[in-house]
Enzyme design. Structure first.
Site, short mmCIF file in Angstrom:
data_model
loop_
_atom_site.label_atom_id
_atom_site.label_comp_id
_atom_site.label_asym_id
_atom_site.label_seq_id
_atom_site.Cartn_x
_atom_site.Cartn_y
_atom_site.Cartn_z
N GLY A 163 0.87 -1.44 -0.30
CA GLY A 163 -0.06 -0.34 -0.42
C GLY A 163 0.73 1.21 -0.02
CG HIS A 222 -2.86 -2.57 8.05
ND1 HIS A 222 -2.62 -3.87 7.69
CD2 HIS A 222 -4.15 -2.46 8.22
CE1 HIS A 222 -4.45 -4.93 7.47
NE2 HIS A 222 -4.45 -2.99 7.75
CD GLU A 261 6.38 2.04 3.45
OE1 GLU A 261 6.75 3.15 3.03
OE2 GLU A 261 6.22 2.21 4.44
#
Length: 183
Positions: free
Chosen positions: A41, A55, A67
């Site tokens: 995300g 989260h 990420e």
């Protein structure tokens, strides 16, 4: 999760807010392996920033977060190794990122599915089931829904185990404990 009967990959799917991420996190925690959270995300707005923070705050310091919004295969090759479990959360956001980056979704999906068998460690993939509602009214939404359905089907074939989560409760889809269905 560490049996040798097939790919050491689990697909966890379900609807929005079904409990699939919590279930996947618990699977990783119970594995006893070093935990890598591969986040797909990107915080494009304040609401998404809040979701990401929720989260992140749910996980303790034993998790390493990586990420990667687009190049999931490279991240998996880099992070997936013996003694580790990589939790990819989630394939739905990864698909959105690919769509908006104008990537070849079929090629990316194919690459991911083929990469699973060569990974030397365990992986858990979280993905939304988006095809159980009404037919979206616009072309982009229909395109996304269809691509998500194909991605989930392809990943379900590639993964050794598939779990559907509804109301926080897991339902094992693959391998099935039910007798084979025949006509």
């Amino acid at each position: 999760m560490t049996d040798n009967s097939g790919p050491r990959a689990i697909l966890v799917t379900g609807g929005a807010r079904s409990g699939k991420s919590r279930f996947a996190e618990k699977l990783a925690e119970d594995s006893g392996l070093q935990k890598i959270y591969l986040a797909t995300g990107a915080a494009h707005d304040g609401e998404m920033s809040e979701r990401i923070a929720l989260h992140r705050n749910r996980r303790d310091i034993s998790w390493q977060t990586v990420e990667e919004p687009l190049d999931l295969c490279a991240a998996l090759r880099r992070e997936c190794s013996p003694g580790r479990v990589v939790l990819v959360d989630c394939l739905t956001l990864w698909l959105s990122n690919l769509l908006f980056a104008d990537k070849d979704i079929a090629a990316e999906t194919n690459g991911l599915c083929h990469a699973l068998s060569a990974l030397p460690g365990s992986c858990i993939f979280v993905s939304n089931e988006v095809g159980m509602g009404i037919v979206p009214e616009n072309r982009l939404s229909r395109t996304f829904r269809d691509a998500q359905g194909r991605l989930n089907q392809d990943m379900a074939q590639a993964c050794g185990k598939v779990v559907f989560v509804a109301a926080g409760l897991p339902i094992l889809l693959k391998p099935s404990s039910q007798a084979e269905i025949r006509l």
